[in-house]
Design an enzyme around this catalytic site. Structure first.
Site, PDB file in Angstrom:
ATOM      1  N   ALA A  63     -59.986 -33.532  59.195  1.00 50.95           N
ATOM      2  CA  ALA A  63     -60.176 -34.356  60.185  1.00 50.95           C
ATOM      3  C   ALA A  63     -60.550 -35.728  60.657  1.00 50.95           C
ATOM      4  O   ALA A  63     -60.483 -36.813  60.311  1.00 50.95           O
ATOM      5  CB  ALA A  63     -61.817 -34.070  60.818  1.00 50.95           C
ATOM      6  N   GLY A 108     -60.308 -32.457  54.966  1.00 54.34           N
ATOM      7  CA  GLY A 108     -60.163 -31.435  55.558  1.00 54.34           C
ATOM      8  C   GLY A 108     -58.661 -31.163  55.163  1.00 54.34           C
ATOM      9  O   GLY A 108     -58.033 -30.100  55.274  1.00 54.34           O
ATOM     10  N   GLU A 111     -58.362 -30.000  52.237  1.00 54.06           N
ATOM     11  CA  GLU A 111     -59.155 -28.109  52.512  1.00 54.06           C
ATOM     12  C   GLU A 111     -57.703 -26.953  52.890  1.00 54.06           C
ATOM     13  O   GLU A 111     -58.328 -26.188  52.670  1.00 54.06           O
ATOM     14  CB  GLU A 111     -60.507 -28.511  52.663  1.00 54.06           C
ATOM     15  N   GLU A 131     -65.466 -37.122  51.362  1.00 47.35           N
ATOM     16  CA  GLU A 131     -66.206 -36.946  53.007  1.00 47.35           C
ATOM     17  C   GLU A 131     -67.289 -37.159  52.396  1.00 47.35           C
ATOM     18  O   GLU A 131     -68.699 -37.753  53.299  1.00 47.35           O
ATOM     19  CB  GLU A 131     -66.709 -35.125  52.817  1.00 47.35           C
TER      20      GLU A 131
HETATM   21  C1  HXC Z   1     -58.684 -40.422  62.348  1.00 49.74           C
HETATM   22  C2  HXC Z   1     -57.121 -41.030  60.958  1.00 49.74           C
HETATM   23  C3  HXC Z   1     -57.701 -41.316  59.671  1.00 49.74           C
HETATM   24  C4  HXC Z   1     -58.728 -39.914  59.745  1.00 49.74           C
HETATM   25  C5  HXC Z   1     -56.594 -42.065  58.906  1.00 49.74           C
HETATM   26  N1  HXC Z   1     -55.874 -43.020  60.023  1.00 49.74           N
HETATM   27  N2  HXC Z   1     -57.251 -41.483  58.402  1.00 49.74           N
HETATM   28  N3  HXC Z   1     -58.029 -41.263  61.730  1.00 49.74           N
HETATM   29  N4  HXC Z   1     -59.254 -39.909  61.119  1.00 49.74           N
HETATM   30  N5  HXC Z   1     -59.281 -39.510  59.381  1.00 49.74           N
HETATM   31  C6  HXC Z   1     -55.861 -43.719  60.843  1.00 49.74           C
HETATM   32  C7  HXC Z   1     -56.372 -45.158  60.659  1.00 49.74           C
HETATM   33  O1  HXC Z   1     -56.759 -45.231  61.788  1.00 49.74           O
HETATM   34  C8  HXC Z   1     -54.935 -45.867  61.478  1.00 49.74           C
HETATM   35  O2  HXC Z   1     -54.666 -45.500  63.108  1.00 49.74           O
HETATM   36  C9  HXC Z   1     -53.768 -44.827  61.048  1.00 49.74           C
HETATM   37  O3  HXC Z   1     -54.419 -43.307  60.517  1.00 49.74           O
HETATM   38  C10 HXC Z   1     -53.413 -45.276  59.668  1.00 49.74           C
HETATM   39  O4  HXC Z   1     -54.377 -45.433  57.964  1.00 49.74           O
HETATM   40  P1  HXC Z   1     -55.008 -46.742  57.621  1.00 49.74           P
HETATM   41  O5  HXC Z   1     -56.420 -46.773  57.026  1.00 49.74           O
HETATM   42  O6  HXC Z   1     -54.567 -47.808  58.046  1.00 49.74           O
HETATM   43  O7  HXC Z   1     -54.109 -46.539  56.387  1.00 49.74           O
HETATM   44  P2  HXC Z   1     -54.035 -47.401  55.003  1.00 49.74           P
HETATM   45  O8  HXC Z   1     -55.116 -48.445  54.481  1.00 49.74           O
HETATM   46  O9  HXC Z   1     -52.902 -46.679  53.912  1.00 49.74           O
HETATM   47  O10 HXC Z   1     -55.162 -46.398  54.432  1.00 49.74           O
HETATM   48  C11 HXC Z   1     -54.886 -44.855  54.408  1.00 49.74           C
HETATM   49  C12 HXC Z   1     -55.744 -44.083  53.886  1.00 49.74           C
HETATM   50  C13 HXC Z   1     -57.122 -44.357  55.091  1.00 49.74           C
HETATM   51  C14 HXC Z   1     -56.784 -44.609  52.606  1.00 49.74           C
HETATM   52  C15 HXC Z   1     -56.060 -42.737  54.198  1.00 49.74           C
HETATM   53  O11 HXC Z   1     -57.093 -44.349  56.217  1.00 49.74           O
HETATM   54  C16 HXC Z   1     -58.781 -43.321  54.639  1.00 49.74           C
HETATM   55  O12 HXC Z   1     -60.046 -43.908  54.333  1.00 49.74           O
HETATM   56  N6  HXC Z   1     -58.538 -42.688  55.624  1.00 49.74           N
HETATM   57  C17 HXC Z   1     -60.119 -41.771  55.953  1.00 49.74           C
HETATM   58  C18 HXC Z   1     -59.608 -40.366  55.651  1.00 49.74           C
HETATM   59  C19 HXC Z   1     -61.084 -39.578  55.419  1.00 49.74           C
HETATM   60  O13 HXC Z   1     -62.290 -40.069  54.956  1.00 49.74           O
HETATM   61  N7  HXC Z   1     -61.224 -38.287  54.856  1.00 49.74           N
HETATM   62  C20 HXC Z   1     -61.883 -37.257  55.370  1.00 49.74           C
HETATM   63  C21 HXC Z   1     -62.228 -37.526  57.575  1.00 49.74           C
HETATM   64  S1  HXC Z   1     -63.132 -36.212  57.784  1.00 49.74           S
HETATM   65  P3  HXC Z   1     -54.421 -47.430  63.365  1.00 49.74           P
HETATM   66  O14 HXC Z   1     -54.537 -46.403  65.424  1.00 49.74           O
HETATM   67  O15 HXC Z   1     -55.755 -47.635  63.492  1.00 49.74           O
HETATM   68  O16 HXC Z   1     -53.594 -47.505  63.036  1.00 49.74           O
HETATM   69  C22 HXC Z   1     -62.925 -34.432  57.155  1.00 49.74           C
HETATM   70  C23 HXC Z   1     -63.850 -33.351  56.809  1.00 49.74           C
HETATM   71  C24 HXC Z   1     -63.590 -32.045  57.439  1.00 49.74           C
HETATM   72  O17 HXC Z   1     -61.706 -34.525  56.576  1.00 49.74           O
HETATM   73  C25 HXC Z   1     -64.515 -31.645  57.741  1.00 49.74           C
HETATM   74  C26 HXC Z   1     -65.117 -31.354  58.764  1.00 49.74           C
HETATM   75  C27 HXC Z   1     -66.524 -29.863  58.857  1.00 49.74           C
END
Ligand code: HXC
Length: 257
Positions: A63, A108, A111, A131
């Site tokens: 997400a 997600g 998922e 998450e």
């Molecule tokens: C929005 C995201 C994102 C996310 C990455 N980006 N993940 N934007 N939502 N989930 C964006 C970053 O902000 C960044 O944008 C660009 O993508 C590149 O990411 P970086 O972090 O700079 O890259 P890196 O350092 O290589 O790290 C990659 C990563 C990290 C390990 C994947 O981005 C990360 O931990 N992302 C979060 C992943 C996460 O927690 N997913 C679960 C989400 S909750 P900018 O503009 O800054 O360049 C979920 C719940 C689902 O999925 C169910 C809901 C009910």
């Protein structure tokens, strides 16, 4: 478009197309995925779907934390089913789906892959449910599908610790079907989709329905469901064609009727 939706013969290809955000699902992407999936479900010409991510780094990192999570925070507490129906929840979809996991599949994103029937992973893919690091749990089916799919202790490792695993480990624990070089992910997905398209499409859908619905039933109820689906298939033109083709030593020409 956040979801690129293409039709290639009998195969539908859904590409999550936000590579600048590692294909994180924002609200627009969720709506577009819903619309494309409904079209796929209802188009009789389409028999198999493939879901993948744009770019080389990510399948989908879950997400969108800046857009989707605030939307869900606003809606989820009062209207728990605010998300449009998707393969993760709500969509009655018995056509097979293949996840072509070209890179990161987190939260997600994993998922979405879990809601597919077959998972083909790039050697470079990493899969996980981070998450808990956000103070959340997977909310698109991860807490339910993972422990049904892999050993409970491995599901717990992913769900409680939030650390991703690599593609080989995912293969070892039965989370993905096959691991291939990055350039082979989509060709393999197409090849598998073509293989499924050789079979009777109504039979394929009945097999998926029996498998998925059956997992929530007692053995006795499941056997009854299987029997009802078998009886339905025996009345189809495809069954007549499949058996005739075998006897006449030719390839069947299935029509999905
Ligand atoms: C929005 C995201 C994102 C996310 C990455 N980006 N993940 N934007 N939502 N989930 C964006 C970053 O902000 C960044 O944008 C660009 O993508 C590149 O990411 P970086 O972090 O700079 O890259 P890196 O350092 O290589 O790290 C990659 C990563 C990290 C390990 C994947 O981005 C990360 O931990 N992302 C979060 C992943 C996460 O927690 N997913 C679960 C989400 S909750 P900018 O503009 O800054 O360049 C979920 C719940 C689902 O999925 C169910 C809901 C009910």
């Amino acid at each position: 478009m956040a979801i690129d939706y293409q039709k290639e013969g009998r195969i539908a290809i859904f590409t999550i197309n936000r590579p600048e955000a590692l294909n994180a699902m924002n609200v627009q992407a969720a709506r577009e995925l819903h619309q494309a999936m409904v079209d796929f479900r209802d188009d009789p010409e389409l028999w198999v779907g493939i879901i993948t991510g744009a770019g080389e780094r990510a399948f989908c990192v879950g997400a969108d934390i800046k857009d989707m999570l605030p939307f869900l925070k606003e809606h989820l507490q009062n209207r728990p089913w605010a998300m449009p129906d998707t393969p993760m929840r709500g969509l009655e979809l018995w056509k097979p789906l293949i996840a072509a996991i070209n890179g990161l599949a987190l939260g997600g994103g994993l998922e979405i892959a879990l809601a597919c029937d077959l998972r083909i992973a790039s050697e470079k893919a990493r899969l996980g449910t981070p998450e808990v690091m956000l103070g959340l749990i997977p909310g698109w089916g991860g807490t339910q599908r993972l422990p049904r799919m892999i050993p409970q202790c491995k599901a717990a490792e992913l769900l409680l610790m939030g650390k991703p695993i690599d593609a080989q480990e995912a293969y070892r624990i039965g989370l993905v079907n096959i691991v291939v070089p990055p350039e082979a992910v989509m060709p393999t997905a197409r090849e598998w989709a073509e293989t499924i398209c050789q079979a009777g499409p109504l039979a394929v859908r009945a097999a998926k329905e029996a498998m998925l619905r059956g997992s929530g039933l007692t053995l006795e109820e499941g056997l009854r469901l299987e029997n009802a689906l078998e009886a339905y298939l025996m009345g189809t033109e495809d069954f007549a064609e499949g058996t005739s083709a075998f006897i006449e030593k030719r390839k069947p020409n299935f029509k999905g009727k």
